[in-house]
Design a protein around this motif. Structure first.
Motif, PDB file in Angstrom:
ATOM      1  N   LYS A 149       0.760  -1.202   0.050  1.00 46.10           N
ATOM      2  CA  LYS A 149       0.132  -0.124   0.087  1.00 46.10           C
ATOM      3  C   LYS A 149       0.963   1.398  -0.023  1.00 46.10           C
ATOM      4  O   LYS A 149       0.717   2.214  -0.869  1.00 46.10           O
ATOM      5  CB  LYS A 149      -0.824   0.051   1.193  1.00 46.10           C
ATOM      6  CG  LYS A 149      -1.782   1.116   1.225  1.00 46.10           C
ATOM      7  CD  LYS A 149      -2.647   1.120   2.576  1.00 46.10           C
ATOM      8  CE  LYS A 149      -3.438   2.592   2.681  1.00 46.10           C
ATOM      9  NZ  LYS A 149      -3.941   2.710   4.056  1.00 46.10           N
ATOM     10  N   ASP A 150       1.831   1.287   0.792  1.00 50.26           N
ATOM     11  CA  ASP A 150       2.802   2.430   0.931  1.00 50.26           C
ATOM     12  C   ASP A 150       3.653   2.674  -0.379  1.00 50.26           C
ATOM     13  O   ASP A 150       3.900   3.641  -0.927  1.00 50.26           O
ATOM     14  CB  ASP A 150       3.667   2.465   2.227  1.00 50.26           C
ATOM     15  CG  ASP A 150       3.112   2.448   3.632  1.00 50.26           C
ATOM     16  OD1 ASP A 150       1.833   3.002   3.401  1.00 50.26           O
ATOM     17  OD2 ASP A 150       3.478   2.059   4.292  1.00 50.26           O
ATOM     18  N   LEU A 151       4.061   1.540  -0.912  1.00 52.55           N
ATOM     19  CA  LEU A 151       4.776   1.592  -1.984  1.00 52.55           C
ATOM     20  C   LEU A 151       3.953   1.968  -3.324  1.00 52.55           C
ATOM     21  O   LEU A 151       4.323   2.713  -3.954  1.00 52.55           O
ATOM     22  CB  LEU A 151       5.300   0.245  -2.328  1.00 52.55           C
ATOM     23  CG  LEU A 151       6.107  -0.180  -3.691  1.00 52.55           C
ATOM     24  CD1 LEU A 151       7.515   0.643  -3.462  1.00 52.55           C
ATOM     25  CD2 LEU A 151       6.493  -1.617  -3.714  1.00 52.55           C
ATOM     26  N   LEU A 152       2.833   1.597  -3.126  1.00 54.58           N
ATOM     27  CA  LEU A 152       2.098   2.101  -4.385  1.00 54.58           C
ATOM     28  C   LEU A 152       1.690   3.752  -4.236  1.00 54.58           C
ATOM     29  O   LEU A 152       1.606   4.438  -5.111  1.00 54.58           O
ATOM     30  CB  LEU A 152       0.766   1.379  -4.622  1.00 54.58           C
ATOM     31  CG  LEU A 152      -0.292   1.792  -5.509  1.00 54.58           C
ATOM     32  CD1 LEU A 152       0.482   1.781  -7.044  1.00 54.58           C
ATOM     33  CD2 LEU A 152      -1.628   0.974  -5.637  1.00 54.58           C
ATOM     34  N   SER A 153       1.519   4.048  -3.135  1.00 54.76           N
ATOM     35  CA  SER A 153       1.353   5.410  -2.941  1.00 54.76           C
ATOM     36  C   SER A 153       2.534   6.415  -3.384  1.00 54.76           C
ATOM     37  O   SER A 153       2.358   7.383  -3.841  1.00 54.76           O
ATOM     38  CB  SER A 153       1.135   5.975  -1.405  1.00 54.76           C
ATOM     39  OG  SER A 153      -0.308   5.370  -0.739  1.00 54.76           O
ATOM     40  N   SER A 154       3.763   5.650  -3.029  1.00 56.93           N
ATOM     41  CA  SER A 154       4.949   6.320  -3.391  1.00 56.93           C
ATOM     42  C   SER A 154       5.187   6.358  -4.896  1.00 56.93           C
ATOM     43  O   SER A 154       5.510   7.351  -5.731  1.00 56.93           O
ATOM     44  CB  SER A 154       6.049   5.442  -2.894  1.00 56.93           C
ATOM     45  OG  SER A 154       6.223   5.725  -1.391  1.00 56.93           O
ATOM     46  N   TYR A 155       4.718   5.143  -5.492  1.00 53.25           N
ATOM     47  CA  TYR A 155       4.552   5.163  -7.084  1.00 53.25           C
ATOM     48  C   TYR A 155       3.782   6.159  -7.567  1.00 53.25           C
ATOM     49  O   TYR A 155       4.186   6.640  -8.588  1.00 53.25           O
ATOM     50  CB  TYR A 155       4.299   3.546  -7.692  1.00 53.25           C
ATOM     51  CG  TYR A 155       5.513   2.683  -7.309  1.00 53.25           C
ATOM     52  CD1 TYR A 155       6.932   3.013  -7.117  1.00 53.25           C
ATOM     53  CD2 TYR A 155       5.153   1.193  -7.564  1.00 53.25           C
ATOM     54  CE1 TYR A 155       7.968   2.012  -6.921  1.00 53.25           C
ATOM     55  CE2 TYR A 155       6.031   0.285  -7.472  1.00 53.25           C
ATOM     56  CZ  TYR A 155       7.329   0.659  -7.134  1.00 53.25           C
ATOM     57  OH  TYR A 155       8.519  -0.494  -7.280  1.00 53.25           O
ATOM     58  N   GLU A 156       2.573   6.399  -7.072  1.00 51.02           N
ATOM     59  CA  GLU A 156       1.658   7.099  -7.532  1.00 51.02           C
ATOM     60  C   GLU A 156       2.158   8.665  -7.536  1.00 51.02           C
ATOM     61  O   GLU A 156       1.833   9.234  -8.439  1.00 51.02           O
ATOM     62  CB  GLU A 156       0.256   6.903  -6.955  1.00 51.02           C
ATOM     63  CG  GLU A 156      -0.262   5.694  -7.541  1.00 51.02           C
ATOM     64  CD  GLU A 156      -1.627   5.577  -6.513  1.00 51.02           C
ATOM     65  OE1 GLU A 156      -2.431   4.597  -7.002  1.00 51.02           O
ATOM     66  OE2 GLU A 156      -1.686   5.769  -5.122  1.00 51.02           O
ATOM     67  N   GLY A 157       2.850   8.815  -6.639  1.00 51.82           N
ATOM     68  CA  GLY A 157       3.489  10.334  -6.276  1.00 51.82           C
ATOM     69  C   GLY A 157       4.575  10.384  -7.482  1.00 51.82           C
ATOM     70  O   GLY A 157       4.571  11.688  -7.842  1.00 51.82           O
ATOM     71  N   GLN A 158       5.348   9.501  -7.671  1.00 51.20           N
ATOM     72  CA  GLN A 158       6.122   9.623  -8.680  1.00 51.20           C
ATOM     73  C   GLN A 158       5.649   9.896 -10.069  1.00 51.20           C
ATOM     74  O   GLN A 158       5.968  10.741 -10.803  1.00 51.20           O
ATOM     75  CB  GLN A 158       7.211   8.311  -8.564  1.00 51.20           C
ATOM     76  CG  GLN A 158       8.151   8.397  -7.738  1.00 51.20           C
ATOM     77  CD  GLN A 158       9.085   6.957  -7.613  1.00 51.20           C
ATOM     78  OE1 GLN A 158       9.787   6.905  -8.563  1.00 51.20           O
ATOM     79  NE2 GLN A 158       8.722   6.061  -6.732  1.00 51.20           N
ATOM     80  N   VAL A 159       4.723   9.135 -10.419  1.00 48.07           N
ATOM     81  CA  VAL A 159       3.787   9.208 -11.673  1.00 48.07           C
ATOM     82  C   VAL A 159       3.165  10.612 -11.732  1.00 48.07           C
ATOM     83  O   VAL A 159       3.525  11.162 -12.824  1.00 48.07           O
ATOM     84  CB  VAL A 159       2.985   8.111 -11.733  1.00 48.07           C
ATOM     85  CG1 VAL A 159       2.065   8.297 -13.039  1.00 48.07           C
ATOM     86  CG2 VAL A 159       3.557   6.732 -11.977  1.00 48.07           C
ATOM     87  N   ARG A 160       2.877  11.241 -10.780  1.00 46.01           N
ATOM     88  CA  ARG A 160       2.171  12.227 -10.856  1.00 46.01           C
ATOM     89  C   ARG A 160       3.265  13.468 -11.211  1.00 46.01           C
ATOM     90  O   ARG A 160       2.904  14.145 -11.991  1.00 46.01           O
ATOM     91  CB  ARG A 160       1.215  12.991  -9.447  1.00 46.01           C
ATOM     92  CG  ARG A 160       0.036  12.187  -9.177  1.00 46.01           C
ATOM     93  CD  ARG A 160      -0.603  12.815  -8.057  1.00 46.01           C
ATOM     94  NE  ARG A 160       0.049  13.090  -7.084  1.00 46.01           N
ATOM     95  CZ  ARG A 160       0.235  12.072  -6.045  1.00 46.01           C
ATOM     96  NH1 ARG A 160      -0.546  10.683  -6.311  1.00 46.01           N
ATOM     97  NH2 ARG A 160       0.881  12.155  -4.915  1.00 46.01           N
ATOM     98  N   VAL A 161       4.209  13.403 -10.533  1.00 47.80           N
ATOM     99  CA  VAL A 161       5.331  14.303 -10.603  1.00 47.80           C
ATOM    100  C   VAL A 161       6.037  14.017 -12.086  1.00 47.80           C
ATOM    101  O   VAL A 161       6.221  15.230 -12.723  1.00 47.80           O
ATOM    102  CB  VAL A 161       6.460  14.192  -9.383  1.00 47.80           C
ATOM    103  CG1 VAL A 161       7.757  14.837  -9.988  1.00 47.80           C
ATOM    104  CG2 VAL A 161       5.941  14.549  -8.201  1.00 47.80           C
ATOM    105  N   LEU A 162       6.131  13.026 -12.292  1.00 48.04           N
ATOM    106  CA  LEU A 162       6.762  12.685 -13.757  1.00 48.04           C
ATOM    107  C   LEU A 162       5.989  13.298 -14.938  1.00 48.04           C
ATOM    108  O   LEU A 162       6.196  13.946 -15.898  1.00 48.04           O
ATOM    109  CB  LEU A 162       7.314  11.312 -14.014  1.00 48.04           C
ATOM    110  CG  LEU A 162       8.130  10.808 -13.281  1.00 48.04           C
ATOM    111  CD1 LEU A 162       8.337   9.009 -13.313  1.00 48.04           C
ATOM    112  CD2 LEU A 162       9.724  11.233 -13.748  1.00 48.04           C
TER     113      LEU A 162
END
Length: 185
Positions: free
Chosen positions: A77-90
């Protein structure tokens, strides 16, 4: 009498050794627990810093913090939240190819739930929706339908994005068929 004294001393030493071993085990357990709690708090702290940097449009800083939070995430769950943040920024940085690579790598993981896979597929489709690769986006959406999600927003994202693609193709019967269950509710 000396034998009684010897056995009494020996018994005291064994009890002392047992107490020391138990104490060491307890300390090791508490240390592991404290480390786990500290790591969890660190993930949350770093992730929140990343969110603040993202909201402040400090995208390089936010990306770095999201990447760091992904490395120390303790659960999917935390990992996906981190990935989603990276995707938004990218996406904000117009680095869609990097965002796509990250999402494709996330699909390769085996520890996400069905709902989380569906979210990843929806995000991939959303990323490709704005490119000439809409057929591939539709393929991801069709795959997403096979992953159960109890969250209505995830299900709606899958179907509405599919409907937009069919609408763009002027395949209106498909749009009606896809969105019919949502109109009935």
């Amino acid at each position: 009498m000396s034998q009684v004294l010897y056995f009494t001393e020996r018994l005291a030493m064994l009890k002392l050794k047992k107490t020391i071993v138990i104490s060491v085990l307890i300390l090791a357990t508490l240390s592991c627990f404290a480390e786990e709690v500290s790591s969890k708090a660190s993930w949350r702290d770093i992730w929140q810093l990343a969110q603040s940097a993202e909201k402040g449009k400090k995208y390089d800083e936010a990306l770095e913090l999201y990447e760091k939070s992904a490395k120390i995430a303790q659960n999917p769950k935390d990992l996906l939240s981190s990935y989603e943040g990276q995707v938004r920024v990218l996406r904000q940085q117009k680095k869609n190819a990097d965002a796509e690579k990250l999402l494709l790598a996330a699909l390769e993981r085996e520890d996400f739930t069905a709902t989380q896979y569906r979210r990843i597929l929806n995000q991939l489709a959303s990323l490709l929706f704005w490119t000439p690769r809409r057929d591939q986006a539709l393929n991801y959406l069709n795959q997403a339908r096979f992953f159960h999600s109890s969250f209505e927003n995830d299900r709606y994202a899958t179907y509405s994005l599919s409907a937009y693609i069919y609408q763009d193709r002027k395949e209106y019967e498909a749009v009606i068929e896809i969105m019919k269950p949502w109109a009935e509710n």
